[in-house]
Design a protein around this motif. Structure first.
Motif, PDB file in Angstrom:
ATOM      1  N   VAL A 189       0.835  -1.203   0.000  1.00  0.00           N
ATOM      2  CA  VAL A 189       0.000   0.000   0.000  1.00  0.00           C
ATOM      3  C   VAL A 189       0.869   1.252   0.000  1.00  0.00           C
ATOM      4  O   VAL A 189       0.604   2.218  -0.736  1.00  0.00           O
ATOM      5  CB  VAL A 189      -0.942  -0.007   1.217  1.00  0.00           C
ATOM      6  CG1 VAL A 189      -1.667   1.333   1.347  1.00  0.00           C
ATOM      7  CG2 VAL A 189      -1.965  -1.124   1.086  1.00  0.00           C
ATOM      8  N   ALA A 190       1.914   1.246   0.834  1.00  0.00           N
ATOM      9  CA  ALA A 190       2.812   2.405   0.867  1.00  0.00           C
ATOM     10  C   ALA A 190       3.477   2.625  -0.490  1.00  0.00           C
ATOM     11  O   ALA A 190       3.579   3.769  -0.965  1.00  0.00           O
ATOM     12  CB  ALA A 190       3.867   2.213   1.956  1.00  0.00           C
ATOM     13  N   MET A 191       3.915   1.540  -1.130  1.00  0.00           N
ATOM     14  CA  MET A 191       4.522   1.667  -2.449  1.00  0.00           C
ATOM     15  C   MET A 191       3.514   2.167  -3.476  1.00  0.00           C
ATOM     16  O   MET A 191       3.854   2.960  -4.363  1.00  0.00           O
ATOM     17  CB  MET A 191       5.097   0.320  -2.885  1.00  0.00           C
ATOM     18  CG  MET A 191       6.223  -0.202  -1.996  1.00  0.00           C
ATOM     19  SD  MET A 191       7.675   0.870  -2.015  1.00  0.00           S
ATOM     20  CE  MET A 191       8.217   0.668  -3.696  1.00  0.00           C
ATOM     21  N   LEU A 192       2.269   1.715  -3.372  1.00  0.00           N
ATOM     22  CA  LEU A 192       1.224   2.176  -4.292  1.00  0.00           C
ATOM     23  C   LEU A 192       0.982   3.670  -4.132  1.00  0.00           C
ATOM     24  O   LEU A 192       0.903   4.409  -5.124  1.00  0.00           O
ATOM     25  CB  LEU A 192      -0.065   1.404  -4.038  1.00  0.00           C
ATOM     26  CG  LEU A 192      -1.312   1.914  -4.775  1.00  0.00           C
ATOM     27  CD1 LEU A 192      -1.169   1.729  -6.278  1.00  0.00           C
ATOM     28  CD2 LEU A 192      -2.565   1.201  -4.275  1.00  0.00           C
ATOM     29  N   ILE A 227      -2.027   4.314   6.504  1.00  0.00           N
ATOM     30  CA  ILE A 227      -0.759   4.412   5.772  1.00  0.00           C
ATOM     31  C   ILE A 227      -0.809   5.558   4.776  1.00  0.00           C
ATOM     32  O   ILE A 227       0.102   6.400   4.712  1.00  0.00           O
ATOM     33  CB  ILE A 227      -0.465   3.074   5.063  1.00  0.00           C
ATOM     34  CG1 ILE A 227      -0.203   1.979   6.091  1.00  0.00           C
ATOM     35  CG2 ILE A 227       0.717   3.217   4.117  1.00  0.00           C
ATOM     36  CD1 ILE A 227      -0.078   0.599   5.475  1.00  0.00           C
ATOM     37  N   ALA A 228      -1.879   5.619   3.981  1.00  0.00           N
ATOM     38  CA  ALA A 228      -2.012   6.712   3.007  1.00  0.00           C
ATOM     39  C   ALA A 228      -2.119   8.057   3.711  1.00  0.00           C
ATOM     40  O   ALA A 228      -1.539   9.055   3.268  1.00  0.00           O
ATOM     41  CB  ALA A 228      -3.227   6.476   2.118  1.00  0.00           C
ATOM     42  N   GLY A 282      -7.597   9.378   6.108  1.00  0.00           N
ATOM     43  CA  GLY A 282      -7.542   7.929   6.067  1.00  0.00           C
ATOM     44  C   GLY A 282      -8.700   7.274   6.783  1.00  0.00           C
ATOM     45  O   GLY A 282      -9.237   6.252   6.325  1.00  0.00           O
ATOM     46  N   ALA A 283      -9.118   7.849   7.916  1.00  0.00           N
ATOM     47  CA  ALA A 283     -10.267   7.293   8.639  1.00  0.00           C
ATOM     48  C   ALA A 283     -11.557   7.475   7.864  1.00  0.00           C
ATOM     49  O   ALA A 283     -12.446   6.606   7.902  1.00  0.00           O
ATOM     50  CB  ALA A 283     -10.375   7.955  10.017  1.00  0.00           C
ATOM     51  N   PHE A 284     -11.675   8.588   7.137  1.00  0.00           N
ATOM     52  CA  PHE A 284     -12.877   8.797   6.326  1.00  0.00           C
ATOM     53  C   PHE A 284     -12.956   7.759   5.216  1.00  0.00           C
ATOM     54  O   PHE A 284     -14.057   7.394   4.783  1.00  0.00           O
ATOM     55  CB  PHE A 284     -12.868  10.204   5.734  1.00  0.00           C
ATOM     56  CG  PHE A 284     -14.152  10.579   5.061  1.00  0.00           C
ATOM     57  CD1 PHE A 284     -15.197  11.117   5.799  1.00  0.00           C
ATOM     58  CD2 PHE A 284     -14.344  10.384   3.697  1.00  0.00           C
ATOM     59  CE1 PHE A 284     -16.404  11.453   5.196  1.00  0.00           C
ATOM     60  CE2 PHE A 284     -15.537  10.720   3.089  1.00  0.00           C
ATOM     61  CZ  PHE A 284     -16.568  11.249   3.849  1.00  0.00           C
TER      62      PHE A 284
END
Length: 440
Positions: free
Chosen positions: A233-236, A327-328, A355-357
């Protein structure tokens, strides 16, 4: 795509009716209104993509290879529908007195971009973005999304516009030809196109990138963008942000002649990083539409009852969404802080709120599970796209770009909505039939 085409069509025709009495000719050249240019280009993309994806799905059916007349009928039908759609979608700019041939030239360019052979499955469509053809199509799409670039084509002489129309129609006829290969050849090509690591270091690297934490529910549901793997996910998010940054620099250089610079790129990174939430949100809904394995997982897995399986699947979805959102959100906060827009604590609070939304916004497609007749992949994708485009984009802008006091309540409200859905949706999903779906 059909849902998006209807949505953007309503916007375009409404704007064209409002702007039809405006003066958009200056010094003998037509300039399309910027707001109409964006909505119209998205309308062309969604409309032509809808008929193209339907065509390729029809002619690649296993039965179609044994029925040449059916393939021929689909081949003729796509041309008839494409011509009708071209004439229909040319109306909005023509209502603002745009030149006919130039409008048709822009439409045929969009038709070429989205009529080439491509996979109809959503997982393969995401992978096709990384191919050379996918990159070229994406680059051309974003360049022509700029109203100034469209105005260059609207200002071209009639013979150049006619030449573009003839050339693009020729390419379209070439792209839409009926496939001649057999189903066995197609399956072999799909199998050979998969990722097959050939060495131990590559396999180890893949294992590291796709590592999943132990607290996630162990249920093999569809996950095309690997939202269950934090490193992936971080790489994306990083890769998508840098890709969007390169695209924006190319557009600025092509339209305004502004040379690329690190300062300009850094200033645009916060807005571009938020677009990665859209990609993550689209990937999170894959398990809802790709459910051919559900009957087998229920039969062979340790779940027992359908309600237990449905609740496990929904809990895994919430875990993936929360993990991906945090993460995003952290990466969004970092690029916002590096741009000196907010203090680190404020940027981190805003990023985590975005991120929570995402958790609640990613649950919006599951509303289709409440009504059996609406529990269809098309309805789920339409709800997902609407939630990401309208809800997610608006929420991130409010949280990160405004000082409204109530912006901090968006994330808790989204989490409460996700908890409500967790108790409401699985029982309704378990009460419905799960037919064994054939592979597509």
């Amino acid at each position: 795509m059909a849902f998006l085409a209807i949505l953007y069509g309503i916007f375009c025709f409404s704007l064209a009716c409002i702007l039809r009495h405006g003066q958009f000719w200056h010094d003998g050249h037509y300039a399309i209104p910027p707001v109409l240019a964006s909505f119209w280009w998205f309308l062309l993309y969604s409309g032509f993509s809808a008929i193209s994806l339907h065509y390729w799905r029809q002619v690649r059916l296993l039965t179609a290879y044994f029925l040449p007349r059916q393939q021929r009928a689909e081949y003729l039908a796509i041309h008839v529908v494409a011509i009708i759609l071209i004439l229909l979608l040319a109306i909005p700019p023509l209502m603002t007195n745009a030149p006919l041939l130039n409008s048709l030239s822009l439409e045929t360019i969009s038709l070429v971009l989205w009529s080439a052979p491509r996979e109809t499955a959503s997982v393969n469509r995401l992978r096709n973005l990384a191919t050379p053809q996918g990159m070229i199509n994406t680059l051309c799409f974003f360049i022509l999304l700029v109203p100034r670039m469209q105005n260059y084509l609207f200002s071209a002489p009639w013979f150049i516009a006619l030449a573009i129309i003839i050339f693009c129609f020729g390419l379209t006829l070439y792209f839409l030809r009926v496939p001649k290969y057999s189903p066995a050849t197609e399956r072999a090509q799909r199998a050979s196109s998969g990722f097959q690591p050939s060495s131990a270091p590559v396999r180890h690297l893949g294992a590291v990138l796709l590592w999943r934490p132990s607290w996630l529910v162990r249920l093999p549901l569809a996950d095309p963008v690997h939202t269950g793997s934090p490193i992936a996910v971080a790489m994306l998010v990083i890769g998508a942000t840098l890709f969007f940054a390169c695209i924006s620099q190319v557009i600025m250089w092509a339209t305004d002649g502004v040379a690329p610079s690190l300062l300009t790129t850094r200033h645009r990174l916060p807005e571009l990083a938020r677009q990665s939430l859209f990609l993550v949100g689209i990937g999170l809904s894959a398990w809802m539409t790709q459910r051919g394995d559900w009957p087998f997982l229920l039969t062979l897995g340790p779940c027992g009852k359908k309600r237990v399986f449905a609740r496990m699947a929904y809990r895994l979805h919430l875990q993936r969404a929360l993990q991906s959102g945090l993460i995003a959100g952290t990466l969004i906060a970092i690029v916002t802080w590096l741009d000196h827009r907010l203090a680190f604590s404020s940027a981190l609070a805003g990023g985590w709120s975005c991120g929570a939304f995402l958790v609640g916004a990613s649950c919006l497609p599951t509303l289709a599970f409440l009504v059996p007749k609406l529990n269809r992949p098309g309805v789920i994708m339409a709800l997902n796209i609407a939630g990401m485009i309208m809800g997610m984009q608006a929420a991130t802008s409010v949280i990160m770009d405004t000082e409204l006091w109530w912006r901090w309540f968006l994330a808790p409200a989204s989490l409460l909505l996700a908890i409500l859905f967790y108790y409401l949706i699985p029982p309704r999903l378990a009460a419905q039939d799960w037919p064994i779906e054939p592979p597509r």
